[in-house]
Design a protein around this motif. Structure first.
Motif, PDB file in Angstrom:
ATOM      1  N   UNK A  88       2.756  -2.047  -9.252  1.00 37.53           N
ATOM      2  CA  UNK A  88       1.217  -1.509 -10.562  1.00 37.53           C
ATOM      3  C   UNK A  88       1.555   0.094  -9.439  1.00 37.53           C
ATOM      4  N   UNK A  89       1.053   0.462 -10.340  1.00 33.17           N
ATOM      5  CA  UNK A  89       0.608   2.116 -10.452  1.00 33.17           C
ATOM      6  C   UNK A  89      -0.255   2.127  -9.477  1.00 33.17           C
ATOM      7  N   UNK A  90       0.407   3.250  -8.279  1.00 37.43           N
ATOM      8  CA  UNK A  90      -0.040   3.206  -6.783  1.00 37.43           C
ATOM      9  C   UNK A  90      -1.728   3.209  -6.489  1.00 37.43           C
ATOM     10  N   UNK A  91      -2.007   2.774  -5.618  1.00 34.13           N
ATOM     11  CA  UNK A  91      -3.926   3.070  -5.216  1.00 34.13           C
ATOM     12  C   UNK A  91      -3.864   4.897  -4.932  1.00 34.13           C
ATOM     13  N   UNK A  92      -5.136   5.012  -5.079  1.00 29.93           N
ATOM     14  CA  UNK A  92      -5.681   5.522  -4.313  1.00 29.93           C
ATOM     15  C   UNK A  92      -5.148   6.832  -5.526  1.00 29.93           C
ATOM     16  N   UNK A  93      -5.170   7.119  -6.711  1.00 33.59           N
ATOM     17  CA  UNK A  93      -5.649   7.808  -7.772  1.00 33.59           C
ATOM     18  C   UNK A  93      -6.329   6.989  -8.601  1.00 33.59           C
ATOM     19  N   UNK A  94      -6.359   8.092  -9.993  1.00 34.01           N
ATOM     20  CA  UNK A  94      -6.402   7.886 -11.289  1.00 34.01           C
ATOM     21  C   UNK A  94      -5.834   7.521 -12.061  1.00 34.01           C
ATOM     22  N   UNK A  95      -5.488   6.484 -12.435  1.00 32.86           N
ATOM     23  CA  UNK A  95      -4.323   6.275 -13.749  1.00 32.86           C
ATOM     24  C   UNK A  95      -4.672   6.049 -15.025  1.00 32.86           C
ATOM     25  N   UNK A  96      -4.549   6.528 -16.227  1.00 28.21           N
ATOM     26  CA  UNK A  96      -5.085   5.984 -17.783  1.00 28.21           C
ATOM     27  C   UNK A  96      -4.437   4.852 -17.690  1.00 28.21           C
ATOM     28  N   UNK A 140       0.565  -1.572   0.046  1.00 24.61           N
ATOM     29  CA  UNK A 140      -0.077  -0.486   0.731  1.00 24.61           C
ATOM     30  C   UNK A 140       0.586   1.540   0.064  1.00 24.61           C
ATOM     31  N   UNK A 141       2.152   1.531  -0.066  1.00 26.72           N
ATOM     32  CA  UNK A 141       2.923   2.571   0.185  1.00 26.72           C
ATOM     33  C   UNK A 141       3.459   3.099  -1.203  1.00 26.72           C
ATOM     34  N   UNK A 142       2.932   3.934  -1.645  1.00 27.64           N
ATOM     35  CA  UNK A 142       3.499   4.824  -2.543  1.00 27.64           C
ATOM     36  C   UNK A 142       4.430   5.000  -2.701  1.00 27.64           C
ATOM     37  N   UNK A 143       4.853   4.557  -4.079  1.00 26.18           N
ATOM     38  CA  UNK A 143       6.803   5.449  -3.838  1.00 26.18           C
ATOM     39  C   UNK A 143       7.025   5.604  -5.663  1.00 26.18           C
ATOM     40  N   UNK A 144       7.484   6.913  -5.568  1.00 22.12           N
ATOM     41  CA  UNK A 144       8.087   7.834  -6.513  1.00 22.12           C
ATOM     42  C   UNK A 144       8.672   6.888  -7.148  1.00 22.12           C
ATOM     43  N   UNK A 145       9.343   7.228  -8.485  1.00 22.68           N
ATOM     44  CA  UNK A 145      10.375   6.544  -8.781  1.00 22.68           C
ATOM     45  C   UNK A 145      11.772   6.638  -8.869  1.00 22.68           C
TER      46      UNK A 145
END
Length: 275
Positions: free
Chosen positions: A63-71, A35-40
């Motif tokens: 995976x793309x971090x949860x909690x945001x919309x991604x295209x 669940x931890x969002x990480x930048x590059x």
């Protein structure tokens, strides 16, 4: 190519697709750090931790971090031939996870919530024959540069097979409510919406019916006996029916589940299979 260079190519494609935050995780009695969002920069600092865990028998995922919309949307369990066809037509990253088996990250024209991604992925699964179990909207894919430690995969080194910057998929047709039932499995071209529409369903019952169609069709496309899916599907649907209060008793829930599975089986010409 080492695991750092391999991951650099994966992150490059993600960033070009407007993804700039990830969940990087190791499977070790649960998904560590999932669940931890990480930048590059943080993902890159975590690659050594992933490498050590991978060398001791654990799988590494991203995976793309949860909690945001991604295209972006995700498909699992696709042949390289079919995956290349997708990447030829659309902007996609094809990740080969084992011999003759791929995952596919696909660009879409606008950011989607997890619920929207799940709906689009369900629709695409029914069109191309990917794994219907990997359509949650927040599904992990394998991180490239690491060995696939799953039994029978021979420690295959996961790699980017192909990355393209083609057109993005318009998700709108796959988010429209359908008016009729889908056509039998396997009669549609890749990502071409059918006249009936294949987005979300009008009710939980219809969504569960479509899930059965997708699961049975996926098994059939993989050369497996769809009858082996019946027990799982009945139990799964019965549990869902009880949880949402659709049926008052367990027996009623099982009856509903059996009818739904048999309806899907009949739609695919599998009605001769007993439950």
């Amino acid at each position: 190519m080492g695991h750092k260079e391999a991951m650099a190519s994966m992150l490059d494609w993600f960033q070009n697709a407007s993804v700039d935050s990830w969940n990087f995780s190791v499977l070790d009695k649960g998904m560590l750090g999932h669940e931890r969002p990480r930048d590059r920069s943080e993902v890159e600092r975590s690659l050594g931790w992933g490498w050590v865990k991978n060398q001791t028998g654990h799988d590494v995922y991203i995976r793309p971090a949860r909690g945001r919309g991604w295209p972006i949307v995700f498909l699992d369990d696709i042949s390289p031939r079919k995956a290349r066809g997708i990447a030829k037509k659309y902007g996609a990253m094809i990740v080969e996870t084992s011999h003759e088996n791929c995952q596919c990250w696909i660009r879409v024209t606008r950011p989607l919530s997890e619920t929207e991604r799940a709906a689009v992925q369900r629709a695409l699964v029914s069109l191309v024959g990917a794994d219907p179990m990997s359509v949650s909207g927040d599904h992990f894919g394998r991180a490239v540069g690491y060995c696939n430690r799953k039994k029978g995969r021979d420690n295959f080194v996961v790699r980017v097979l192909l990355a393209t910057d083609g057109a993005a998929v318009d998700p709108t047709p796959h988010l429209v409510e359908p008016s009729v039932l889908p056509a039998p499995w396997g009669r549609r071209a890749v990502f071409t919406p059918s006249p009936c529409g294949v987005g979300g369903a009008k009710s939980e019952s219809e969504r569960e019916y479509r899930y059965c169609l997708a699961r049975l069709g996926w098994a059939k496309s993989k050369g497996r006996d769809p009858a082996r899916e019946f027990t799982y599907l009945v139990a799964n649907l019965a549990d869902r029916a009880v949880e949402r209060g659709k049926r008052k008793t367990r027996a009623e829930a099982f009856l509903y589940a059996e009818k739904t599975v048999l309806r899907a089986a009949a739609q695919m010409g599998l009605s001769s299979y007993p439950l």
